[in-house]
Scaffold this motif. Structure first.
Motif, mmCIF file in Angstrom:
data_model
loop_
_atom_site.group_PDB
_atom_site.id
_atom_site.type_symbol
_atom_site.label_atom_id
_atom_site.label_comp_id
_atom_site.label_asym_id
_atom_site.label_seq_id
_atom_site.Cartn_x
_atom_site.Cartn_y
_atom_site.Cartn_z
ATOM 1 N N PRO A 1 6.724 -16.731 5.812
ATOM 2 C CA PRO A 1 5.376 -16.190 6.039
ATOM 3 C C PRO A 1 5.380 -14.781 6.635
ATOM 4 O O PRO A 1 4.425 -14.021 6.442
ATOM 5 N N GLU A 2 6.462 -14.420 7.333
ATOM 6 C CA GLU A 2 6.532 -13.090 7.954
ATOM 7 C C GLU A 2 6.701 -11.962 6.943
ATOM 8 O O GLU A 2 6.492 -10.794 7.276
ATOM 9 N N GLY A 3 7.072 -12.276 5.691
ATOM 10 C CA GLY A 3 7.465 -11.251 4.729
ATOM 11 C C GLY A 3 6.303 -10.561 4.043
ATOM 12 O O GLY A 3 6.174 -10.600 2.813
ATOM 13 N N THR A 4 5.479 -9.887 4.807
ATOM 14 C CA THR A 4 4.270 -9.257 4.260
ATOM 15 C C THR A 4 4.372 -7.728 4.172
ATOM 16 O O THR A 4 3.358 -7.044 4.064
ATOM 17 N N GLY A 5 5.586 -7.201 4.223
ATOM 18 C CA GLY A 5 5.770 -5.768 4.013
ATOM 19 C C GLY A 5 5.308 -4.888 5.148
ATOM 20 O O GLY A 5 5.048 -3.695 4.955
ATOM 21 N N ASP A 6 5.260 -5.440 6.358
ATOM 22 C CA ASP A 6 4.719 -4.681 7.490
ATOM 23 C C ASP A 6 5.496 -3.400 7.759
ATOM 24 O O ASP A 6 4.915 -2.336 7.976
ATOM 25 N N GLY A 7 6.832 -3.492 7.738
ATOM 26 C CA GLY A 7 7.635 -2.310 8.062
ATOM 27 C C GLY A 7 7.494 -1.209 7.037
ATOM 28 O O GLY A 7 7.459 -0.024 7.385
ATOM 29 N N VAL A 8 7.411 -1.576 5.750
ATOM 30 C CA VAL A 8 7.231 -0.575 4.708
ATOM 31 C C VAL A 8 5.918 0.160 4.909
ATOM 32 O O VAL A 8 5.850 1.399 4.833
ATOM 33 N N ALA A 9 4.852 -0.586 5.166
ATOM 34 C CA ALA A 9 3.537 0.027 5.364
ATOM 35 C C ALA A 9 3.516 0.889 6.626
ATOM 36 O O ALA A 9 2.980 2.007 6.629
ATOM 37 N N LEU A 10 4.099 0.391 7.711
ATOM 38 C CA LEU A 10 4.136 1.162 8.960
ATOM 39 C C LEU A 10 4.867 2.489 8.761
ATOM 40 O O LEU A 10 4.384 3.548 9.191
ATOM 41 N N ALA A 11 6.027 2.436 8.142
ATOM 42 C CA ALA A 11 6.826 3.644 7.951
ATOM 43 C C ALA A 11 6.109 4.647 7.059
ATOM 44 O O ALA A 11 6.115 5.859 7.326
ATOM 45 N N ALA A 12 5.508 4.167 5.980
ATOM 46 C CA ALA A 12 4.806 5.063 5.062
ATOM 47 C C ALA A 12 3.657 5.780 5.768
ATOM 48 O O ALA A 12 3.428 6.976 5.555
ATOM 49 N N ARG A 13 2.946 5.061 6.622
ATOM 50 C CA ARG A 13 1.821 5.682 7.341
ATOM 51 C C ARG A 13 2.299 6.709 8.361
ATOM 52 O O ARG A 13 1.542 7.590 8.762
ATOM 53 N N ALA A 14 3.559 6.582 8.766
ATOM 54 C CA ALA A 14 4.121 7.552 9.711
ATOM 55 C C ALA A 14 4.741 8.751 8.996
ATOM 56 O O ALA A 14 5.200 9.688 9.650
ATOM 57 N N GLY A 15 4.764 8.739 7.656
ATOM 58 C CA GLY A 15 5.284 9.869 6.902
ATOM 59 C C GLY A 15 6.607 9.648 6.233
ATOM 60 O O GLY A 15 7.174 10.569 5.642
ATOM 61 N N ALA A 16 7.149 8.420 6.282
ATOM 62 C CA ALA A 16 8.420 8.140 5.630
ATOM 63 C C ALA A 16 8.212 7.958 4.132
ATOM 64 O O ALA A 16 7.103 7.694 3.669
ATOM 65 N N GLN A 17 9.295 8.093 3.384
ATOM 66 C CA GLN A 17 9.268 7.813 1.964
ATOM 67 C C GLN A 17 9.606 6.345 1.708
ATOM 68 O O GLN A 17 10.381 5.739 2.445
#
Length: 511
Positions: free
Chosen positions: A202-218
């Motif tokens: 259930p934890e696998g909802t892409g949180d880290g990808v979304a967080l990083a992208a909003r901070a300017g990461a690719q």
């Protein structure tokens, strides 16, 4: 949204995620004398690591490094970063030995899994390797003085005036808690839950990808989603039957009772996962149910080698030790994610990523079986080595956005992705899915809404990446482009501000 941030706590290293990458990184950071706070959205012994069945892959010795690298590169279909693969095979064994020394009870015998030329996969508790790793590292983290925040959902990253990531904001215990940090490591896992049927927790909802992208990461290569070939679907959930079952001699048969894998690949059931998954899908479409049969191994052997699988399927009325069980492909692992270099650096000062959340360059277009846990060890350690030299405190000036999406919208996202970005894709379907994605519903006020917002963002990356990749390669198949285009390229989305160590030969395609 921009607003001033009140800080509730401060730490040298903030790790978000409690799987193998996060826990091992926490222990490495404590060994360097750093104060470590580890936050996870559920229990510490939760997430994908705990449920990993197969094992930990590492070279058998220096003499096996080149062969393990070849197997990894072959599975990755031309998109692995050779330098990253070289680092991985040179360092993996030392870290596996380190966790063994910490108390992980690896068995003496080794398993061979799909895509591996040799038996080089370590396992523990039969098919409970992930549980063994998770429980041992969690206990060690507590003993080492790691500050653990359970039930803490990372809603946003904190940014300094320079754009450096300087902490995170969490939803925890009905309130909001902001933690300032000298460096942040994302170890949040993948985004399998963007699909309705998956083996992802259930934890696998892409949180880290979304967080990083909003901070300017690719982010890159998000279109590469690995469907595990052998999943029992029950009640809308995917129950994994480990790759090791085929490695131990399990046989796939179609509804006519025919063993079919040798018609698709000379390696038969031990072919890479993308090959086996598509073969099963085609045989299901042609004949009906496909079954996996390990009953010929004998009841005692099945119970001893696969106790978790055996017990879980018994609860569904299936005795895998006695009868073949119906299997089908289902979403299991996500190769793409936050782009990182060999130090796990994301390109945004202060922000690192390791494990399934990262696109480290190891997996390319398709992950080699059991490379994931060892990847978490290698790059969790590398992240800490890089972070330790740059613990920099900066006053949080603002936080990243935290868009929300309700349950109905999240269900709509999952349905669109499942229908149009499954094992086989087409441009027309992908464009239609992108156009039909719902809009955000304001700022996330609770975990469910925040997860919905993250799923929406990741789904957009996935669909755009799949549309931009006009070829079939590894885990990605475009019906109108059935062959690889001959030029290995990454699909990169977003614009990281800083890259101290560019990856050679990286091409961009941004929708």
């Amino acid at each position: 949204m921009v607003r001033a941030v009140k800080v509730d706590a401060r730490t040298d290293v903030l790790i978000i995620g409690g799987g193998v990458a996060g826990l091992y990184a926490a222990l490495r950071a404590r060994a360097l004398g750093l104060h470590v706070t580890l936050a996870c959205k559920g229990a510490l012994t939760g997430g994908s690591t705990y449920w990993a069945q197969g094992g930990v892959a590492a070279p058998l010795g220096p003499w096996d490094e080149a062969a393990h690298a070849r197997d990894t590169l072959a599975a990755g279909r031309g998109l692995c970063e050779p330098r990253v693969v070289d680092v991985f095979v040179r360092e993996a064994q030392a870290h596996v030995d380190a966790v063994r020394a910490l108390g992980v009870p690896f068995a003496e015998d080794l398993a061979r899994e799909g895509g591996h030329g040799l038996a080089r996969v370590r396992h523990a508790f039969g098919d409970g390797t992930g549980r063994a790793v998770s429980e041992v590292l969690a206990a060690r983290a507590h003993a080492a003085g790691v500050e653990v925040l359970e039930g803490a959902f990372a809603r946003a990253l904190l940014l300094g005036a320079s754009g450096r990531v300087v902490g995170a904001e969490f939803l925890v215990g009905g309130g909001v808690r902001a933690v300032q940090a000298g460096g942040v490591l994302l170890a949040t896992g993948g985004f399998g839950r963007v699909y309705p049927v998956t083996t992802a927790p259930p934890e696998g909802t892409g949180d880290g990808v979304a967080l990083a992208a909003r901070a300017g990461a690719q982010v890159r290569d998000v279109e590469f989603v690995q469907f595990h070939p052998t999943v029992v679907v029950s009640g809308g959930e995917g129950l994994l039957v480990t790759e090791a079952a085929r490695g131990a001699g399990g046989v796939l048969r179609n509804a006519f009772g025919e063993r079919f894998m040798l018609a698709y690949d000379a390696a038969g059931e031990l072919a890479p996962r993308d090959v086996v998954a598509r073969a099963i899908a085609r045989e299901r479409a042609r004949t009906g149910d496909v079954t996996l049969d390990v009953s010929h191994l004998g009841e005692a052997a099945v119970r001893a080698r696969f106790p978790g699988v055996h017990a879980r399927l018994l609860r569904e009325g299936l005795d895998v030790s006695r009868v073949p069980v119906p299997v089908q492909p289902a979403v299991h692992y996500t190769m793409g994610g936050v782009r990182t270099d060999v130090r796990a650096f994301t390109g945004v000062p202060g922000l690192f990523a390791a494990g399934e959340v990262a696109s480290s360059g190891l997996h390319g277009a398709n992950r080699l079986a059991s490379n994931s846990l060892s990847e978490g060890l290698v790059f969790g350690a590398r992240a800490v080595a890089a972070m330790a030299g740059d613990v920099t405190f900066e006053v949080p000036a603002r936080r990243t956005d935290a868009p929300g999406l309700g349950a109905e919208g999240a269900a709509r996202v999952r349905a669109l992705v499942a229908a149009h970005a499954g094992l086989e894709r087409s441009g027309e379907a992908l464009r239609g899915a992108l156009a039909a994605l719902p809009a955000v519903e304001g700022e996330a006020g609770d975990r469910a809404a925040a997860e919905g917002g993250n799923l929406l963002e990741v789904a957009r990356f996935l669909l755009r990446g799949a549309l931009a990749r006009e070829e079939s390669r590894g885990a990605h198949v475009r019906l109108e482009f059935p062959a690889a285009d001959g030029v290995a390229r990454h699909v990169v989305q977003g614009t990281a501000r800083v890259w101290a160590e560019p990856v050679e030969g990286l091409a961009s395609a941004v929708e």
